[in-house]
Design a protein around this motif. Sequence first.
Motif, PDB file in Angstrom:
ATOM      1  N   HIS A 143      -8.423  -3.300  -4.266  1.00 48.90           N
ATOM      2  CA  HIS A 143      -7.055  -2.964  -4.675  1.00 48.90           C
ATOM      3  C   HIS A 143      -6.949  -1.628  -5.392  1.00 48.90           C
ATOM      4  N   ASP A 144      -7.904  -1.314  -6.255  1.00 51.71           N
ATOM      5  CA  ASP A 144      -7.795  -0.084  -7.048  1.00 51.71           C
ATOM      6  C   ASP A 144      -8.160   1.171  -6.265  1.00 51.71           C
ATOM      7  N   LEU A 145      -8.621   0.978  -5.050  1.00 50.99           N
ATOM      8  CA  LEU A 145      -9.122   2.138  -4.293  1.00 50.99           C
ATOM      9  C   LEU A 145      -8.168   2.592  -3.200  1.00 50.99           C
ATOM     10  N   ALA A 173      -2.039  -8.483   5.620  1.00 49.66           N
ATOM     11  CA  ALA A 173      -3.447  -8.554   6.051  1.00 49.66           C
ATOM     12  C   ALA A 173      -4.323  -7.698   5.141  1.00 49.66           C
ATOM     13  N   ILE A 174      -3.802  -6.511   4.772  1.00 46.11           N
ATOM     14  CA  ILE A 174      -4.596  -5.612   3.921  1.00 46.11           C
ATOM     15  C   ILE A 174      -4.739  -6.201   2.520  1.00 46.11           C
ATOM     16  N   ASP A 175      -3.651  -6.792   2.017  1.00 51.99           N
ATOM     17  CA  ASP A 175      -3.730  -7.418   0.681  1.00 51.99           C
ATOM     18  C   ASP A 175      -4.815  -8.485   0.649  1.00 51.99           C
ATOM     19  N   VAL A 207     -14.938  -0.819   2.476  1.00 50.43           N
ATOM     20  CA  VAL A 207     -13.738  -0.471   3.254  1.00 50.43           C
ATOM     21  C   VAL A 207     -13.999  -0.739   4.741  1.00 50.43           C
ATOM     22  N   ALA A 208     -15.209  -0.373   5.189  1.00 50.19           N
ATOM     23  CA  ALA A 208     -15.549  -0.621   6.596  1.00 50.19           C
ATOM     24  C   ALA A 208     -15.490  -2.123   6.906  1.00 50.19           C
ATOM     25  N   LEU A 209     -15.959  -2.929   5.973  1.00 51.33           N
ATOM     26  CA  LEU A 209     -15.873  -4.389   6.155  1.00 51.33           C
ATOM     27  C   LEU A 209     -14.415  -4.835   6.157  1.00 51.33           C
ATOM     28  N   GLY A 210     -13.630  -4.230   5.239  1.00 50.67           N
ATOM     29  CA  GLY A 210     -12.205  -4.566   5.159  1.00 50.67           C
ATOM     30  C   GLY A 210     -11.487  -4.285   6.469  1.00 50.67           C
ATOM     31  N   VAL A 270      -7.702   4.981   1.898  1.00 44.56           N
ATOM     32  CA  VAL A 270      -8.304   3.678   2.181  1.00 44.56           C
ATOM     33  C   VAL A 270      -7.271   2.780   2.856  1.00 44.56           C
ATOM     34  N   TYR A 271      -6.037   2.781   2.317  1.00 49.38           N
ATOM     35  CA  TYR A 271      -4.990   1.917   2.889  1.00 49.38           C
ATOM     36  C   TYR A 271      -4.777   2.246   4.367  1.00 49.38           C
TER      37      TYR A 271
END
Length: 381
Positions: free
Chosen positions: A140-142, A129-131, A158-161, A108-109
């Motif tokens: 965070h847990d993923l 930016a990711i945080d 994740v796609a939105l992230g 994911v990261y």
Amino acid sequence: MSRPEAGGPEKHESCMASITLSKLNKHYGALHHAVKDVDLTIADREFVALVGPSGCGKSTTLRMIAGLEDISGGEIRIGERVVNHLPPRDRDVAMVFQNYALYQHMSVYDNLAFGLRNKKISEAEIKAAIDRAAEILGLHDLMKRRPRQLSGGQQQRVALGRCIVRNPVAFLFDEPLSNLDAKLRAQMRIEIKRLHAQVPTTSVFVTHDQVEAMTLGDRVVVMRDGRVQQAGTPLVVYNNPVNRFVAGFIGAPAMNFLDVTIRREGVVLVAQSAAVKLAITEPSGEALAAWIDRPVVMGVRPEHLVLGGDGVLSRSFQANVEVVEQLGSEILLETRVGQARVTVARVAPETQLAAGDQVRLSVQPGRLHFFDPNSEAAITA
Ligand code: ADP
């Protein structure tokens, strides 16, 4: 609009933009005219839902904004820039698709970081930016998981992230919730709404689902056969549909339509058929003066009919109950009124009714709609 050229996460507050479509057209080959003279301005930070039945041209419109589809005519501006011929990467928009489009072999990261690494941004900035995106979306847990180890809803987050970390000038959503089950769709709808409140980025959201459009959009744009039928706030398109198509498309269960003739009875106008005779007290009554002794289509929403005559017989009519649908919170009635099928919503769940019963239905004040039977345009004052 003033914004730095380089795409970095730090630019956030300055990177908003309006989107302006002018006489936008798309032809596929000589025969297929998919988008017809679309004029639409989406304000900076506005959330616009493009809605309409399958094939009405909404995805094509979105893909033209993204630069994934050439335009056949007209102009697209993002902010002050005409982007007609800019490749997608130079438009600085982020697209969210139905199928998430995540890289399966990456964590994911790394999925979140991918677009930023391509822009040669420092790892420290990428992490910041990711945080921030993870905080907003609860990711965070993923971070160490691969996409296949995530549920559909998590993959969509994740796609939105990935869109958020890019900090684009606009989010373009192409039916992003279609693959999710009904419950998850409703949850993701709320998440997207929350996301837009936290990160108020100009957004265009394509859906065939009018509930999704109504609940998400600051404005709803209803399309049909390549053309915009109406653009307005959810309440405006619900209360004042410009034509029979919009009236029938927005709202669930759908609006009932009855063929009637307008007559004058003393000082009042009535809408009459073999099965109904209703005094017209609506503001549109004035415009109906031009329709005396002519047929029109009368519309009334299921939720604007109530059981009983209330003594005001001039606003009620007889109906035969055909189907009783008990939903627990309400009953939906399918009735027949002369030739027409008429749905009634919000009947109290304890009401004792069965198929074959005769009921009287009253129309709430101000809730009748009238349409030209030929052009289908609303007849309004
Ligand atoms: P929607 O998103 O509203 O379902 P689309 O924008 O995908 O509709 O399509 C609009 C119309 O254009 C449809 O009739 C569709 O069949 C047609 N169309 C879409 N893409 C293509 C293509 N690549 N070639 C030819 N026709 C297309």
